[in-house]
Design an enzyme around this catalytic site. Structure first.
Site, short mmCIF file in Angstrom:
data_model
loop_
_atom_site.label_atom_id
_atom_site.label_comp_id
_atom_site.label_asym_id
_atom_site.label_seq_id
_atom_site.Cartn_x
_atom_site.Cartn_y
_atom_site.Cartn_z
N PHE A 194 -30.36 82.01 27.31
CA PHE A 194 -31.27 80.93 27.01
C PHE A 194 -32.18 80.84 26.36
O PHE A 194 -33.50 80.15 26.43
CB PHE A 194 -31.12 79.89 29.02
CG PHE A 194 -29.90 79.65 29.62
CD1 PHE A 194 -29.33 78.54 27.99
CD2 PHE A 194 -29.40 80.08 30.32
CE1 PHE A 194 -27.55 78.45 29.42
CE2 PHE A 194 -28.19 79.44 30.58
CZ PHE A 194 -27.70 78.72 30.24
N ASP A 195 -32.41 82.04 25.67
CA ASP A 195 -33.80 81.56 24.84
C ASP A 195 -34.33 83.03 23.69
O ASP A 195 -34.64 83.75 23.85
CB ASP A 195 -35.44 82.02 25.58
CG ASP A 195 -36.32 81.60 25.38
OD1 ASP A 195 -35.98 80.83 24.26
OD2 ASP A 195 -37.25 82.16 26.08
N ILE A 196 -32.99 82.96 23.24
CA ILE A 196 -32.42 83.41 21.86
C ILE A 196 -33.62 83.27 20.90
O ILE A 196 -33.24 82.38 20.99
CB ILE A 196 -30.97 83.72 21.20
CG1 ILE A 196 -30.30 84.12 22.45
CG2 ILE A 196 -31.28 84.52 20.36
CD1 ILE A 196 -30.21 85.57 23.02
N LYS A 198 -37.80 88.04 20.91
CA LYS A 198 -37.09 88.80 22.14
C LYS A 198 -36.06 89.31 21.26
O LYS A 198 -34.99 89.88 22.65
CB LYS A 198 -36.41 87.64 23.02
CG LYS A 198 -36.82 86.36 23.35
CD LYS A 198 -37.64 86.71 24.70
CE LYS A 198 -38.36 85.20 25.33
NZ LYS A 198 -38.15 84.60 26.42
#
Length: 184
Positions: free
Chosen positions: A52-54, A58
């Site tokens: 949910f946060d590519i 990251k």
């Protein structure tokens, strides 16, 4: 990780003394490595992991520039049988969040939201800029996916706008952009 995050290597606004130049071929290898990592999270584990946060910061790079997906604070675990996960709120960074998070009729998301985010990141890797840029001279350039689609996919290729040096790099960039479009 010895090479830090991917964002150090892709944004043109990072000062050149802090940025090592990576060839488009190396960026393409990193794109493939990230895709393999996502495939492992989505299909290779006993429990499916939705990140949910590519996004570029990251993704960490080891000494051989092999990518590692990190920071699972927003991640959600679900069984392999679940294709849709119920979500009450959007998770992630605004310009990378899949559109289904904002549709009130859809109360669930799937691993495809990570694929969408991945596609936005691939686009940034090709062009060396964030996918939303309010500091551009023309309003048509604000939404980067639309702008780059017009230049590369529709055959209006202008390699110099993306910093591409030759036909080979243009072909790789076009391939990466088509991957991004497939992620939509």
């Amino acid at each position: 990780m010895p090479n830090g995050s991917l964002e150090i290597f892709i944004y043109k606004e990072v000062t050149m003394k802090d940025r090592q130049h990576l060839s488009l071929e190396k960026l393409f290898e990193i794109v493939i490595g990230i895709a393999r990592g996502l495939e492992y999270l989505h299909r290779g584990c006993n429990t499916q992991i939705l990140h949910f946060d590519i996004k570029p910061h990251k993704i960490l790079l080891d000494n051989k520039f092999l990518p590692k997906i990190v920071d699972f604070r927003l991640a959600k675990l679900c069984t392999m049988k679940e294709s849709i996960v119920s979500m009450l709120e959007a998770r992630g960074t605004i310009s990378y969040i899949a559109p289904e998070f904002f549709c009130r009729n859809i109360r669930g998301v799937s691993h495809k939201s990570d694929v969408y985010s991945y596609g936005m990141m691939v686009l940034e890797m090709v062009g060396g800029r964030k996918n939303i840029n309010v500091g551009v001279s023309q309003t048509s350039e604000i939404y980067y996916p639309h702008w780059i689609y017009g230049y590369v996919v529709q055959g209006n290729t202008k390699p110099q706008l993306l910093g591409l040096k030759n036909i080979e790099e243009t072909k790789i960039a076009r391939k990466m952009i088509l991957v991004r479009l497939g992620c939509m």
